[in-house]
Each structure stands twice: as C-alpha cells, then as structure tokens.
Design a protein around this motif. Structure first.
Motif, PDB file in Angstrom:
ATOM      1  N   SER A   1       0.796  -1.207   0.000  1.00  9.45           N
ATOM      2  CA  SER A   1       0.000   0.000   0.000  1.00  9.45           C
ATOM      3  C   SER A   1       0.833   1.262   0.000  1.00  9.45           C
ATOM      4  N   ASN A   2       2.041   1.184   0.509  1.00 14.27           N
ATOM      5  CA  ASN A   2       2.868   2.380   0.597  1.00 14.27           C
ATOM      6  C   ASN A   2       4.005   2.374  -0.402  1.00 14.27           C
TER       7      ASN A   2
ATOM      8  N   ALA B   1       4.123   1.426  -7.842  1.00 16.66           N
ATOM      9  CA  ALA B   1       4.073   0.239  -8.703  1.00 16.66           C
ATOM     10  C   ALA B   1       5.337   0.165  -9.526  1.00 16.66           C
TER      11      ALA B   1
ATOM     12  N   ARG C   1      -4.852  -8.012  -3.589  1.00 16.49           N
ATOM     13  CA  ARG C   1      -4.655  -6.981  -4.609  1.00 16.49           C
ATOM     14  C   ARG C   1      -4.478  -7.607  -5.997  1.00 16.49           C
TER      15      ARG C   1
ATOM     16  N   GLU D   1      -7.091  -7.378  -9.361  1.00 15.36           N
ATOM     17  CA  GLU D   1      -6.642  -6.789 -10.619  1.00 15.36           C
ATOM     18  C   GLU D   1      -6.580  -7.799 -11.769  1.00 15.36           C
TER      19      GLU D   1
ATOM     20  N   TYR E   1      -4.930   1.592   0.475  1.00 13.60           N
ATOM     21  CA  TYR E   1      -4.771   0.673  -0.657  1.00 13.60           C
ATOM     22  C   TYR E   1      -3.835   1.276  -1.695  1.00 13.60           C
ATOM     23  N   GLU E   2      -3.948   2.577  -1.872  1.00 15.16           N
ATOM     24  CA  GLU E   2      -3.071   3.325  -2.763  1.00 15.16           C
ATOM     25  C   GLU E   2      -2.501   4.499  -1.982  1.00 15.16           C
TER      26      GLU E   2
ATOM     27  N   SER F   1      -2.120   7.500  -2.575  1.00 16.82           N
ATOM     28  CA  SER F   1      -2.813   8.778  -2.700  1.00 16.82           C
ATOM     29  C   SER F   1      -4.154   8.810  -1.982  1.00 16.82           C
ATOM     30  N   ARG F   2      -4.600   7.663  -1.463  1.00 13.49           N
ATOM     31  CA  ARG F   2      -5.923   7.633  -0.832  1.00 13.49           C
ATOM     32  C   ARG F   2      -5.874   6.771   0.420  1.00 13.49           C
TER      33      ARG F   2
END
Length: 627
Positions: free
Chosen positions: A7-8, A11, A140, A144, A380-381, A383-384
């Motif tokens: 999460s941190n 990619a 995850r 995907e 999870y991402e 940015s959020r």
C-alpha cells in the motif's frame, strides 16, 4: 522477480518477457528429478536412430544382390541366379530388413514409455505449483486479475510443457542424432562432397527457418494476447449474465466480443501468410540440396564408382533426413509457441507474494482471543488513505460492533484481520491477538482462528453439502447437518428434491441472497473458530429470518470474541462496545444506550433508520398479478 506493490509502495515498471533459455532453465529441475528415466530414454533414442540408419544400408545390399541377378539374366545365365541369391544371402537380408525396421519401432516406443512419466509428472508439479502460488498471492493481485485470460495462460502453459518435451525429445534431438550419423557415414563410406552439400543445405534450412520464425513470432504472440483478451471478456460477460440482462446489453457485449475476434482474425491471417512464405522457402532449399546430391550420385553410378544400391542408399538417406527436417520447421514454430506459452505461465510464478510469513513465524497461540487495533493507518493506494490512527480493543469473549456510512473503512478492518493486506511496520501501527502481532504469526494459523460471514457470499459450483462442509472438510455429515440447523437452513435444504446434494450453480446463483448467506453462516459455524467476524452477516435476509439468525448469532458470540461490521444498527444493540467510524476515523464509541444519550453520529443514524422502518409498512405494494 515481479512484485505487486504494497500500500505504501509505488508500482514497479512492467517487465518484458523472458528469453527462451530462461524458460527452459526454469523447466529443467522438474525433469532432472527423473534423471535415470531420462538417461534410459535417450539411450533408446540413440538405439532407434542407429537401427533407422541400418534400414537403407540393408536395402542397398538387397538392391545390389538383385542387380547381380538381373545382370546374369540379361547375359543368358539365369540358371546361376538362384545360387547367387543364396550365396549373397538376399533372403537373410530381407529378414534383417524387417528386424531392423521392427527394432526402430521398438526403441521408439520404449523411449515414449520411459519418458511419459517424466512429462506428465513435470506438468502435474508445475500446474500444482502455479495453482498453489496463485492462492498465496495477495487480494490486490486477484482484484486486478482477469480470470478468463489467466486460466487460458495456465492451460496453454501446461500444454506447452508437454509440447516442448515432445518436440525436443521426439523430433529435434532424434533429427540431430540422425544428421550426425548420416554425415559421418557419408564421409567414411563415400566422399566428403555428400556430407558438405548436405551440411550446407541443413545450415541454410535451419538459418532460414529460425530467422523467418523469429519474424513470425510476434504474430503468434499477438494472437495469444487477443485470444486471452477475448476469452477474458467472454467469461466476464457470462459471469455477469444477470447484469447484462438487466440492462439489455446482449448486443453490446456481442459487439465487444466480436471486436476482439475481428482483431484475432486479422492477426491469424497475417500469421498464415507468413507461414506460407516460410514453407515455400524451406522446400526450395531442400529441393536444391537434393538436386546436387542426386546429380553427383547419378554420375557416380554411370562412371562405375557407385552401384545402383549406393544410389538408392544415398537417396534414402536424404529422404530420411529431409522428411523430418521438413517437419522440423513446423516443430520449431510450435516449439517457439510452446516457449511463449510457458513464459506466460512462469511469469505468474515470478509475481512475488505481497503478504508473506515472516522468517521464523510461529503459529498463533490463542488463549482468550483478545483483539487489539493499535494506531492503525492503512491505504490501498498511497494517494488515498483509508484508515487514520485507529485504536480499539475487543476484549476476549465480547462483541464489538463497527458501524458507519458506506465507505467509512469498516470492511477494510476484516481484510486486515485476515492479512489480505499487511500494515506497514514503520507507520501502519499493529493488530494483535492475545498480544501477538498478526504479522509475526503464520497466516494459516491466523485464518484458522477466525471465521467470517461476508457481506457478499460466493459459493462453489458444487452441492450445498460441499459448500457447508467447506468450513471444515473433515467434519462428519451429522456435524454438517447440525451447522445447517443452527443457521436455520436445514428445513429449506430438506425441501429440495436433491436435498444436500443440490448444486448451487456458478457462484451460488441458483440460491437467493438470503439462502446463500445462511449457507455462509452454517459454514462458519462448522469451522467453530475462537474469533468471529460478521461483515453485514444478515444484510440479505428478510426481517423474520434476520431476527431468527441474529438470535442464534448472539448466542454463538457469547462464547467468542466477535467483531460485527454492520449498517443496520438494530443488529448491534446488544454489543458490549459500538464503534462509530466516519471517513476512516473513530468518531464515537460506547454502548447502544450511551451513544443514544450522547446525541451524536450514532443517535442521528439510529433516528434515521427508525424513521425509515416506521415508514416502510405505509408503502402500498401492488398485489401479485395486479395492474
């Protein structure tokens, strides 16, 4: 190795396909486990080719013997022909010819018998390894993935292993052995010219085949990708059959599928055109080499340096070489395709587990089953962020309810408890059970200690009995039925024509939402874990069934540590602790009565739900068959 980001973490860039040698090296350990079988199979391979080499040699002597008989007959000395036949042993040569041919077949079949176990074992072990690895990957990855495309990659990859072994052992290697034997025979028995011309033709053929096939490979790779994409879209559409019907989008789905098929058709046509060019070029090289060889041999016969049998021998040798060599072009193309297919499957094995057991991880030792969230932060991402500095304790044997609006982060708590995702050790805080950080214990022992009834229940396309018994596959039939009774679904199952043997369909679609959820409850009851997690466990039930099952769940929860994630507040009024979440933060906590008295978020939610409940009976519903 390719790794899906935590999460941190950002990619990583996508890696390209590996080269063919890396794929072959990845396969070797599965073959060397049977090294003695491989050695015996290779011995049989050489034996088959030596016997095959003897076939034209025996035929040469038969032809020469018969030529002598024909010569005597032409000279008017036919009475001596039978003696020549006996003296020359032509009858024995005919028998020897049959024996040599039979030996070729015998050694070939022995080779296949010996190597079949190696091939099938390698396929089984690799398929099992990929299957196990996919189950070990994080949530995850599975969120995907495209199930249809991935299943096709695995199917083609396992088939590619069989084809690679088959082509290399049964086509390429035997041809190379035969080429070596024939070239050596030409040099020793005749002149180097035959070996040189043959070798030049072989090299030209192989270089041409490799170069053109390399050029064609991208057509096949494109076909594979389009095939996987079409298959993925088709399966995705069929899985969501009801949604397609709800919106009347059958034609839209058909057009999307046809668009992929159209692109696949274009790639397939280009591939076929390039294949035709390759085949013609191969035949031109083979024909040219054969002309030079036979012209030289014919001159030798006419000059008396060679016999008619020598001409037959050389021609037979060339046919024995060129016939499999002609097929070798097809084999090489299929070999490249097999390697491409295997690469896609091996690539799945390079996806690193995002959530892995720590080195030296010990099984979870459950004593009272106290669960504690300490300063938990999660995203999870990057940015959020979803959870912000969450801290609360579920005392052993008590029930804690987490409520809040949709999107407040409630279901994320369940995923973190099951370690579908791991908290960052530096900034994520910790989740402990009886003081043990769940990141430091084995995942198997952790998940064995927690039972869940999820909001969205997905069942296997198998019998109702199988789906309930899945909670504990070793349970007896009496225990499965007892769990069904406790979940108030036994009577419904008994009313079905096939009872517990009734198949529930793909993802359980033959059952209603409430029936699926009761199966999920029975499955969890059968597991009998010390920690229970109910994620909207009664959301799909009608009011009557909800009250009945809620009473049963309350009875079960008294003996276990329970976390209830709920939207309907009426299902959590008896919880010893109620936590109210909003945008990933705890905004209130307390008992039902205390939170109502505080007049905050919980009291507002309660008043709104009570108002909706009181208004519901006033809504006039049309009678069945009404206008």
């Amino acid at each position: 190795m390719r790794r899906f980001p935590a999460s941190n973490e950002p990619a990583p860039a996508a890696t390209g396909p590996r080269n063919d040698w890396q794929t072959i090296v990845s396969l070797l350990p599965y073959l060397t486990a049977y090294k003695w079988r491989v050695a015996f199979a290779l011995t049989c391979l050489i034996g088959a080719k030596v016997a095959n080499l003897g076939v034209p040699i025996v035929m040469k002597h038969i032809v020469d013997g018969l030529a002598s008989v024909r010569h005597l007959t032409a000279l008017g000395r036919a009475e001596h022909a039978p003696g020549i036949v006996l003296a020359g042993g032509i009858g024995l040569l005919v028998v020897a010819y049959a024996v040599v041919r039979l030996s070729t077949s015998l050694f070939t079949e022995l080779r296949e018998i010996l190597f079949s176990k190696v091939t099938e074992s390698a396929v089984r072990q690799l398929a099992l390894k990929v299957f196990r690895h996919l189950h070990a990957l994080s949530l995850r990855f599975h969120l995907e993935r495209q199930t249809g495309g991935m299943s096709r990659d695995i199917e083609r990859g396992t088939r590619g292993i069989t084809q690679l072994i088959s082509y290399s052992l049964y086509s390429i290697l035997p041809t190379l052995v035969e080429v070596g034997l024939v070239l050596g025979f030409f040099v020793v028995k005749y002149e180097a010219y035959y070996a040189i011309v043959t070798l030049i033709a072989l090299v030209a053929y192989i270089v041409f085949t490799v170069k053109v096939t390399e050029w064609r490979t991208h057509f096949r790779r494109t076909m594979n990708e389009l095939d996987s994409r079409a298959n993925a879209r088709a399966i995705d559409s069929l899985i969501n059959y009801e949604t397609v019907k709800y919106f009347g989008n059958e034609e839209w789905e058909t057009k999307r599928y046809d668009e992929n098929l159209r692109r696949y058709r274009q790639a397939a046509i280009k591939s076929q055109h390039s294949l035709s060019a390759l085949n013609f070029g191969q035949q031109a090289i083979i024909g040219t080499g054969l002309v030079f060889i036979l012209w030289r041999a014919t001159q030798g016969v006419m000059a008396g340096r060679l016999t008619l049998g020598d001409l037959v021998l050389i021609n037979t040798f060339m046919l024995q070489l060129y016939i499999p060599l002609n097929f070798l072009g097809v084999v090489y193309r299929e070999l490249k395709q097999s390697l491409t297919d295997m690469d896609r499957m091996f690539t799945l094995l390079t996806v690193e587990r995002e959530v892995a057991d720590a080195p030296g991880a010990q099984p979870l030792a459950v004593r009272g089953a106290e669960v504690r969230f300490s300063h938990v932060n999660f995203a999870y991402e990057p940015s959020r962020q979803i959870l912000h500095d969450l801290s609360f304790t579920i005392a052993a044997g008590t029930t804690t309810a987490v409520v809040g609006h949709s999107g407040s982060g409630k279901s994320t708590l369940a995923r973190l408890m099951f370690r579908f995702y791991d908290l960052d050790r530096a900034t994520g805080g910790a989740i402990t059970i009886d003081g043990q950080d769940i990141r430091d214990v084995t995942q198997d022992s952790l998940r064995a200690s927690i039972g869940i009834v999820p909001q969205d229940t997905v069942l296997f396309n198998d019998s109702i009995y199988y789906n309930i018994a899945y909670g504990r596959p070793t349970a007896s039939r009496e225990e499965v039925i007892a769990a069904a009774r406790a979940a108030h679904i036994h009577a419904f199952i008994e009313s079905l024509p096939k009872g517990y043997d009734t198949t529930v369909g793909e993802r359980g679609l033959k059952l209603s939402g409430g029936e699926k959820q009761r199966v999920a409850i029975a499955r969890t009851l059968l597991k009998n874990p010390p920690i229970l997690l109910f994620d909207e466990a009664t959301s799909a039930l009608d009011s009557r069934s909800e009250r009945a099952i809620q009473h049963e769940l309350d009875q079960i929860a008294r003996e276990r540590t329970t976390l209830v994630i709920a939207h309907r507040l009426s299902t959590v009024v008896h919880a010893q602790q109620i936590i109210v979440m909003d945008h990933g933060r705890i905004v209130e906590r307390g008992t039902h009565a205390g939170l109502l008295g505080a007049g905050g978020h919980y009291a507002q939610m309660w008043a709104l739900q009570q108002q909706k409940a009181s208004e519901a009976p006033q809504v006039e519903m049309p009678a069945a068959g009404g206008h």
